[in-house]
Design an enzyme around this catalytic site. Structure first.
Site, PDB file in Angstrom:
ATOM      1  N   LYS A   1       0.834  -1.210   0.000  1.00 56.09           N
ATOM      2  CA  LYS A   1       0.000   0.000   0.000  1.00 56.09           C
ATOM      3  C   LYS A   1       0.873   1.267   0.000  1.00 56.09           C
ATOM      4  CE  LYS A   1      -2.181  -1.019   3.879  1.00 56.09           C
ATOM      5  NZ  LYS A   1      -1.522  -2.294   4.243  1.00 56.09           N
TER       6      LYS A   1
ATOM      7  N   ARG B   1      -9.526   1.264   8.673  1.00 58.35           N
ATOM      8  CA  ARG B   1      -9.199  -0.106   9.048  1.00 58.35           C
ATOM      9  C   ARG B   1     -10.328  -0.774   9.817  1.00 58.35           C
ATOM     10  NH1 ARG B   1      -3.250   0.784   8.950  1.00 58.35           N
ATOM     11  NH2 ARG B   1      -2.117  -1.129   9.323  1.00 58.35           N
TER      12      ARG B   1
ATOM     13  N   ARG C   1      11.909  -5.354   4.501  1.00 52.98           N
ATOM     14  CA  ARG C   1      11.765  -3.962   4.068  1.00 52.98           C
ATOM     15  C   ARG C   1      12.465  -2.944   4.962  1.00 52.98           C
ATOM     16  NH1 ARG C   1       5.225  -2.982   4.672  1.00 52.98           N
ATOM     17  NH2 ARG C   1       5.197  -2.845   6.927  1.00 52.98           N
TER      18      ARG C   1
ATOM     19  N   ARG D   1      11.146  -0.808  10.532  1.00 49.32           N
ATOM     20  CA  ARG D   1      10.093  -0.527  11.507  1.00 49.32           C
ATOM     21  C   ARG D   1      10.146  -1.494  12.676  1.00 49.32           C
ATOM     22  NH1 ARG D   1       4.557   0.296   8.255  1.00 49.32           N
ATOM     23  NH2 ARG D   1       3.836  -0.788  10.124  1.00 49.32           N
TER      24      ARG D   1
ATOM     25  N   ARG E   1      -0.631  -8.282  13.359  1.00 46.02           N
ATOM     26  CA  ARG E   1      -1.122  -7.283  12.406  1.00 46.02           C
ATOM     27  C   ARG E   1      -1.960  -7.956  11.314  1.00 46.02           C
ATOM     28  NH1 ARG E   1       4.256  -4.733  10.709  1.00 46.02           N
ATOM     29  NH2 ARG E   1       2.991  -3.444   9.340  1.00 46.02           N
TER      30      ARG E   1
HETATM   31  P1  AMP Z   1       0.794   0.798   9.020  1.00 43.57           P
HETATM   32  O1  AMP Z   1       1.959   1.703   8.839  1.00 43.57           O
HETATM   33  O2  AMP Z   1      -0.396   1.209   8.197  1.00 43.57           O
HETATM   34  O3  AMP Z   1       1.125  -0.660   8.861  1.00 43.57           O
HETATM   35  O4  AMP Z   1       0.323   0.982  10.552  1.00 43.57           O
HETATM   36  C1  AMP Z   1       1.182   0.660  11.631  1.00 43.57           C
HETATM   37  C2  AMP Z   1       0.363   0.505  12.891  1.00 43.57           C
HETATM   38  O5  AMP Z   1      -0.285   1.764  13.188  1.00 43.57           O
HETATM   39  C3  AMP Z   1      -0.757  -0.501  12.814  1.00 43.57           C
HETATM   40  O6  AMP Z   1      -0.302  -1.822  13.092  1.00 43.57           O
HETATM   41  C4  AMP Z   1      -1.706   0.030  13.883  1.00 43.57           C
HETATM   42  O7  AMP Z   1      -1.233  -0.266  15.177  1.00 43.57           O
HETATM   43  C5  AMP Z   1      -1.594   1.534  13.695  1.00 43.57           C
HETATM   44  N1  AMP Z   1      -2.564   2.056  12.702  1.00 43.57           N
HETATM   45  C6  AMP Z   1      -2.289   2.621  11.500  1.00 43.57           C
HETATM   46  N2  AMP Z   1      -3.403   3.006  10.875  1.00 43.57           N
HETATM   47  C7  AMP Z   1      -4.429   2.646  11.692  1.00 43.57           C
HETATM   48  C8  AMP Z   1      -5.837   2.744  11.594  1.00 43.57           C
HETATM   49  N3  AMP Z   1      -6.426   3.286  10.512  1.00 43.57           N
HETATM   50  N4  AMP Z   1      -6.579   2.278  12.636  1.00 43.57           N
HETATM   51  C9  AMP Z   1      -6.008   1.736  13.731  1.00 43.57           C
HETATM   52  N5  AMP Z   1      -4.677   1.591  13.887  1.00 43.57           N
HETATM   53  C10 AMP Z   1      -3.893   2.048  12.871  1.00 43.57           C
END
Ligand code: AMP
Length: 224
Positions: free
Chosen positions: A19, A94, A133, A167, A178
């Site tokens: 994404k 989400r 990554r 990360r 996740r």
């Molecule tokens: P990402 O970078 O999108 O993989 O997000 C990393 C982490 O941030 C996720 O595993 C969640 O803990 C939190 N997070 C990101 N976006 C959301 C969202 N829209 N709703 C809830 N938690 C989020």
């Protein structure tokens, strides 16, 4: 992509589906600003804001941060002038509550979701993708140990930076949590956007350029 109102494109897909990579490409190809709630939350954690302090432990465990916190950081960012020409939402919504809140926010602004694209992948492959990554610490450009190495080892193609970071939540145990959160809470949004008539699905198991081309085709179809 042809459009009259500012586009709101949603990228759905589990962690590792690509994404973020594709959202950055949509920024290059169509001028859509990448809006990643994960990035916004990581920035809040790094700054130690109240939202960041509340989100930190949940993010480290691979769970979902509460809708209230996520919506607050998103609304804040949506108020910035640079997003007025259109956005790609990367990692948002989400949950069903977030999708409904987004609809309400857009309705208020006389807008709606232009397209929701589901990046379809196998869970097993995601663990490998995520484990390899990294990103440039200076400009955020994404790399992968196997699938996207910089042209000159150790040097960012985009900004020439030499510092790469991984990360904290890309560890195997956290990735599992996740993926579970994705299947339980986010995957149902595929049906939500299908019912709105804005969903398309693309095979996201191919190379980055293949996925980029498939995404362009699917956005052209949806916005034609
Ligand atoms: P990402 O970078 O999108 O993989 O997000 C990393 C982490 O941030 C996720 O595993 C969640 O803990 C939190 N997070 C990101 N976006 C959301 C969202 N829209 N709703 C809830 N938690 C989020």
């Amino acid at each position: 992509m042809s459009r009259s109102a500012p586009a709101v494109v949603i990228l759905l897909g589990p962690p590792g589906a690509g994404k973020g990579t594709q959202a950055r490409m949509l920024e290059e190809d169509h001028g859509l600003v990448q809006l990643s709630t994960g990035d916004l939350l990581r920035a809040a954690v790094a700054r130690g804001t109240p939202a960041g302090r509340a989100a930190k432990a949940v993010m480290e465990a691979g769970g979902l941060v509460s809708d209230d916190i996520v919506l607050a950081v998103l609304k804040d960012r949506m108020a910035d002038p640079d997003v007025a020409n259109g956005v790609t939402l990367d990692g948002f919504p989400r949950t069903r509550a977030q999708a409904e809140a987004l609809d309400a926010l857009l309705t208020e602004a006389g807008q709606k979701v232009t397209a929701a694209v589901s990046l379809e992948v196998d869970d097993a492959a995601m663990v490998e993708r995520i484990a390899g990554r990294s990103t440039c610490a200076a400009c955020g450009e994404g790399y992968h140990d196997r699938f996207k190495q910089p042209a000159i080892a150790g040097t960012c193609d985009k900004c020439g930076g030499h510092d790469f970071k991984r990360r904290a939540d890309d560890k195997a145990e956290t990735v599992k949590a996740r993926l579970e959160a994705y299947h339980a809470q986010t995957a149902p949004l595929i049906a939500y956007y299908e019912a709105q008539g804005v969903l398309s699905r693309i095979d996201a198991m191919g190379s980055i350029p293949e996925i980029r081309a498939a995404l362009a085709r699917s956005l052209n179809e949806v916005t034609a």
